[in-house]
Design a protein around this motif. Structure first.
Motif, mmCIF file in Angstrom:
data_model
loop_
_atom_site.group_PDB
_atom_site.id
_atom_site.type_symbol
_atom_site.label_atom_id
_atom_site.label_comp_id
_atom_site.label_asym_id
_atom_site.label_seq_id
_atom_site.Cartn_x
_atom_site.Cartn_y
_atom_site.Cartn_z
ATOM 1 N N PRO A 232 0.811 -1.221 0.000
ATOM 2 C CA PRO A 232 0.000 0.000 0.000
ATOM 3 C C PRO A 232 0.844 1.271 0.000
ATOM 4 N N ALA A 233 1.938 1.265 0.738
ATOM 5 C CA ALA A 233 2.790 2.456 0.777
ATOM 6 C C ALA A 233 3.361 2.767 -0.599
ATOM 7 N N HIS A 234 3.786 1.738 -1.324
ATOM 8 C CA HIS A 234 4.355 1.948 -2.657
ATOM 9 C C HIS A 234 3.311 2.506 -3.616
ATOM 10 N N TYR A 235 2.077 2.008 -3.518
ATOM 11 C CA TYR A 235 1.024 2.432 -4.441
ATOM 12 C C TYR A 235 0.233 3.643 -3.940
ATOM 13 N N GLY A 236 0.639 4.213 -2.805
ATOM 14 C CA GLY A 236 -0.015 5.412 -2.303
ATOM 15 C C GLY A 236 -1.411 5.171 -1.773
ATOM 16 N N LEU A 237 -1.628 3.987 -1.203
ATOM 17 C CA LEU A 237 -2.927 3.622 -0.646
ATOM 18 C C LEU A 237 -2.795 3.372 0.855
ATOM 19 N N PRO A 238 -3.850 3.539 1.613
ATOM 20 C CA PRO A 238 -3.778 3.241 3.048
ATOM 21 C C PRO A 238 -3.788 1.734 3.279
ATOM 22 N N PRO A 239 -3.164 1.266 4.350
ATOM 23 C CA PRO A 239 -3.300 -0.149 4.697
ATOM 24 C C PRO A 239 -4.731 -0.443 5.115
ATOM 25 N N ASN A 240 -5.101 -1.698 5.036
ATOM 26 C CA ASN A 240 -6.457 -2.094 5.406
ATOM 27 C C ASN A 240 -6.666 -1.977 6.909
ATOM 28 N N ASP A 241 -7.868 -1.598 7.302
ATOM 29 C CA ASP A 241 -8.210 -1.514 8.719
ATOM 30 C C ASP A 241 -8.529 -2.884 9.310
ATOM 31 N N ALA A 242 -9.156 -3.742 8.516
ATOM 32 C CA ALA A 242 -9.544 -5.063 9.015
ATOM 33 C C ALA A 242 -8.302 -5.917 9.260
ATOM 34 N N THR A 243 -8.449 -6.924 10.110
ATOM 35 C CA THR A 243 -7.343 -7.826 10.438
ATOM 36 C C THR A 243 -7.771 -9.269 10.229
ATOM 37 N N LEU A 244 -6.781 -10.147 10.213
ATOM 38 C CA LEU A 244 -7.024 -11.579 10.278
ATOM 39 C C LEU A 244 -5.958 -12.202 11.164
ATOM 40 N N THR A 245 -6.234 -13.386 11.655
ATOM 41 C CA THR A 245 -5.327 -14.053 12.586
ATOM 42 C C THR A 245 -4.894 -15.403 12.036
ATOM 43 N N LEU A 246 -3.600 -15.655 12.114
ATOM 44 C CA LEU A 246 -3.021 -16.953 11.787
ATOM 45 C C LEU A 246 -2.741 -17.698 13.086
#
Length: 345
Positions: free
Chosen positions: A297-311
């Motif tokens: 996201p940083a490279h493409y100028g977009l915000p990271p996602n707010d949602a999460t997932l767990t492994l």
């Protein structure tokens, strides 16, 4: 560590195909990924803004009900691409990048670029408006050995291209060599590189030693173990110039197992389990989120996602299917060659 929570990942290089194949494989990505850069090498290719809009509509129509997945569309760069059409598609928010295929480099790349001077006007416009260029980084000259095509491309095509258009934002996709890693690490300007799941897990011995294994054949082809280790070091280093682009590429088994089998590994289903395995081996689980969810996201100028997932790491292997059924025929899932214990929960 037995549990790991990440911001929801993105896939910065994905093949969804079209029609029945699209309908079958799309849920394998949307289960875990919030966004993906969609490759435009359909037949015919996605070359104009109208093509991208129509393809995006077909993807959205095929989404599982309630899925928040966002396809990030690209245009296929040809020697006839109109800079104004590209700029308009970008200004409208329709496309996120343009894809450059050297003609003949991979699946459905016959419409790609032969004379790079003929696309100079498009590249200059892209640099002006801040539109990234995604590059399949291989030369296609028959005299160049297939295992050397990436290295030769860096010296003879990519470096001159970037010097001629210094403001261009570039993603060198599916890096397979230490030379590609070094180039992206050391270069000045706006450049990053994607690394695939399968290139972190296999080298050319997996394809050829003891018999040919077509389901490991991809382009760019996997290289020596020394290059595989360089990819693993880069992916797990925390360097923000490197991030995940699975290049998950479905082909039916008859097309993979024919006398002239198709190139591509289908990894959408088990990518996160594979990556957790690799990052755990490299003692870098704390850097997995950067690779899957932050650097791209940083490279493409977009915000990271707010949602999460767990492994979660299980005591028994995750029971992944061997194949995905499609109306076109079965698609074999990438086999890492050993059990996987990390599961998205």
């Amino acid at each position: 560590m037995t549990t790991l929570t990440l911001r929801r990942p993105d896939d910065w290089h994905l093949h969804l195909r079209d029609g029945a194949m699209l309908a079958a494989v799309l849920p394998e990505t949307t289960r875990h990924f919030a966004r993906a850069i969609i490759m435009p090498n359909l037949v015919p290719p996605v070359v104009r803004g109208t093509d991208a809009a129509a393809y995006r509509a077909r993807i959205l129509a095929a989404l599982p009900k309630g899925s928040p997945f966002t396809p990030l569309m690209t245009l296929y760069l040809t020697e006839d691409t109109d800079p104004d059409d590209v700029a308009a598609a970008h200004a409208s928010g329709l496309i996120t990048a343009v894809k450059l295929y050297p003609a003949g480099a991979t699946t459905n790349s016959a419409s790609g670029v032969t004379d790079f001077d003929k696309v100079r006007g498009v590249l200059d416009r892209m640099a002006e408006i801040g539109l990234p260029l995604c590059i399949h980084g291989e030369v296609t000259s028959p005299e160049v050995d297939i295992f050397d095509r990436e290295q030769v491309f860096l010296d003879t095509v990519l470096d001159p291209l970037r010097r001629a258009t210094p403001g261009l934002t570039v993603t060198l996709e599916h890096i397979t060599t230490s030379h590609g890693i070094d180039y992206v690490s050391d270069a000045t300007g706006k450049i990053a590189g994607t690394i695939t799941t399968h290139h972190l897990m296999i080298n050319r011995n997996h394809i050829l030693a003891g018999g040919i294994r077509p389901h490991y054949y991809c382009l760019p082809v996997a290289k020596r173990n020394t290059h595989q280790q360089a990819l693993r070091r880069a992916a797990t280093s925390g360097n923000p110039r490197f991030f995940l682009g699975t290049d998950s590429a479905p082909h039916t088994d008859p097309n993979k197992l024919s006398a002239c089998g198709c190139a591509g590994c289908f990894t959408a289903t088990n990518t996160l389990s594979c990556l957790a395995h690799v990052f755990e081996e490299e003692e870098a689980l704390d850097r997995l989120e950067g690779f899957t969810s932050l650097h791209g996201p940083a490279h493409y100028g977009l915000p990271p996602n707010d949602a999460t997932l767990t492994l979660t790491k299980q005591a028994s292997p995750v029971p992944y299917p061997t194949q995905i059924a499609t109306d076109e025929g079965p698609v074999t899932l990438f086999d890492p060659g050993h059990p996987l214990f990390w599961q998205v929960t």
